[in-house]
Design a protein around this motif. Structure first.
Motif, PDB file in Angstrom:
ATOM      1  N   ALA A   1      -5.106 -15.974  -2.369  1.00  0.00           N
ATOM      2  CA  ALA A   1      -5.279 -14.673  -3.047  1.00  0.00           C
ATOM      3  C   ALA A   1      -4.972 -14.802  -4.538  1.00  0.00           C
ATOM      4  O   ALA A   1      -5.721 -14.308  -5.388  1.00  0.00           O
TER       5      ALA A   1
ATOM      6  N   ILE B   1      -7.522 -11.983  -6.099  1.00  0.00           N
ATOM      7  CA  ILE B   1      -7.788 -10.834  -5.240  1.00  0.00           C
ATOM      8  C   ILE B   1      -6.516 -10.521  -4.445  1.00  0.00           C
ATOM      9  O   ILE B   1      -5.521 -11.241  -4.546  1.00  0.00           O
ATOM     10  N   SER B   2      -6.549  -9.471  -3.650  1.00  0.00           N
ATOM     11  CA  SER B   2      -5.342  -9.081  -2.923  1.00  0.00           C
ATOM     12  C   SER B   2      -5.116  -9.966  -1.701  1.00  0.00           C
ATOM     13  O   SER B   2      -6.064 -10.478  -1.108  1.00  0.00           O
TER      14      SER B   2
ATOM     15  N   GLU C   1      -4.201  -8.850   1.113  1.00  0.00           N
ATOM     16  CA  GLU C   1      -4.810  -8.137   2.249  1.00  0.00           C
ATOM     17  C   GLU C   1      -6.282  -8.506   2.413  1.00  0.00           C
ATOM     18  O   GLU C   1      -6.768  -8.667   3.534  1.00  0.00           O
ATOM     19  N   ASP C   2      -6.983  -8.665   1.287  1.00  0.00           N
ATOM     20  CA  ASP C   2      -8.403  -9.038   1.343  1.00  0.00           C
ATOM     21  C   ASP C   2      -8.579 -10.432   1.940  1.00  0.00           C
ATOM     22  O   ASP C   2      -9.497 -10.657   2.740  1.00  0.00           O
TER      23      ASP C   2
ATOM     24  N   ARG D   1      -7.689 -10.284   5.761  1.00  0.00           N
ATOM     25  CA  ARG D   1      -8.737  -9.602   6.524  1.00  0.00           C
ATOM     26  C   ARG D   1      -9.988 -10.477   6.636  1.00  0.00           C
ATOM     27  O   ARG D   1     -10.527 -10.676   7.728  1.00  0.00           O
ATOM     28  N   ALA D   2     -10.437 -11.016   5.509  1.00  0.00           N
ATOM     29  CA  ALA D   2     -11.681 -11.794   5.503  1.00  0.00           C
ATOM     30  C   ALA D   2     -11.556 -13.061   6.340  1.00  0.00           C
ATOM     31  O   ALA D   2     -12.456 -13.379   7.128  1.00  0.00           O
TER      32      ALA D   2
END
Length: 255
Positions: A230, A235-236, A238-239, A242-243
């Motif tokens: 991240a 980017i976060s 969480e992203d 999740r991805a």
């Protein structure tokens, strides 16, 4: 939630505290894990574990270091075990030129046989590569491994090699080394590989991320891998979590 795509909870190093290790993984947000088998002993243990825990899945295969020991009977046995309903991948298989137990030509023959078996079974591949990148990529192309797709496990190659593997329909999986301060190649790979083609793993009990480098690795530490990616991608967390979890579920056919 996190998906650790490569764990060896079937390793003897977890015999005494497996429940605690799994508990810490859950606390860290690890939702699923794939327990990797690579010989008769570890495959049997992996299948026992996935029968016991609903959030664990398995892969089966024969490690390249031990290629010289694999018989046709072993291959038939692996085919039978790979039909277990919670086996979601075939591996880890590949080439390992670091250790000299199994001659290169024998490793390559065993690798090709197992690629063909995975295609027959309709399972994605988990590829082990140590000091054998050129031969791995060549064999994957020659055997049309794109039909199966899969994972370049604990990827240590260049961003250029990563692109070749992406073209063969393989995901790039990053582990602890991406967190090492001087690990330029995995950091570059983390930046350049699209998020929808990345996976994360620990390869526990091996390759613990910073600041646990040199200690026993465990699935909870996959969070550190996601955090590092991240940060590198800007980017976060969480992203990334999740991805990479969605990528794993898509590849393994997990709803």
């Amino acid at each position: 939630m996190l998906f650790d795509t490569h764990v060896h909870l079937n390793d003897d190093q977890f015999n005494d505290d497996l429940e605690e290790v799994i508990g810490r993984a859950k606390e860290a947000g690890v939702e699923h894990m794939v327990v990797v088998g690579f010989n008769r002993k570890t495959v049997k243990k992996a299948l026992q574990l996935v029968d016991e825990y609903d959030f664990l899945y398995a892969s089966v295969g024969w490690h390249p270091v031990d290629a010289i020991d694999m018989t046709e009977e072993d291959l038939k046995w692996l085919e039978e075990k790979a039909r277990h309903p919670k086996v979601v991948a075939y591996g880890e298989i590949g080439l390992d030129y670091h250790w000299d137990k199994s001659p290169k030509d024998i490793q390559q023959k065993v690798f090709r046989k197992q690629i063909r078996l995975a295609k027959k079974l309709g399972l994605p591949l988990i590829i082990h590569n140590r000091e054998a990148t050129e031969d791995i990529v060549q064999i994957l192309k020659e055997e049309n491994a794109k039909e199966a797709g899969g994972i370049m496990h604990c990827f240590s190659g260049s961003a250029e090699t990563a692109k070749e593997c992406l073209a063969l329909d393989f995901y790039i999986s990053l582990g602890g080394p991406v967190t090492f301060k001087n690990a330029k190649k995995p950091k570059k790979v983390a930046v350049e590989v699209p998020l929808d083609r990345l996976l994360i793993e620990t390869d526990c009990p091996y390759l613990a991320p910073h600041p646990y480098r040199g200690k026993r690795n465990e699935p909870a530490y996959v969070k550190l891998v996601a955090e590092q990616i991240a940060e590198l991608k800007g980017i976060s967390y969480e992203d990334v979590a999740r991805a990479t979890a969605e990528n794993a579920k898509r590849l393994f056919g997990i709803q």
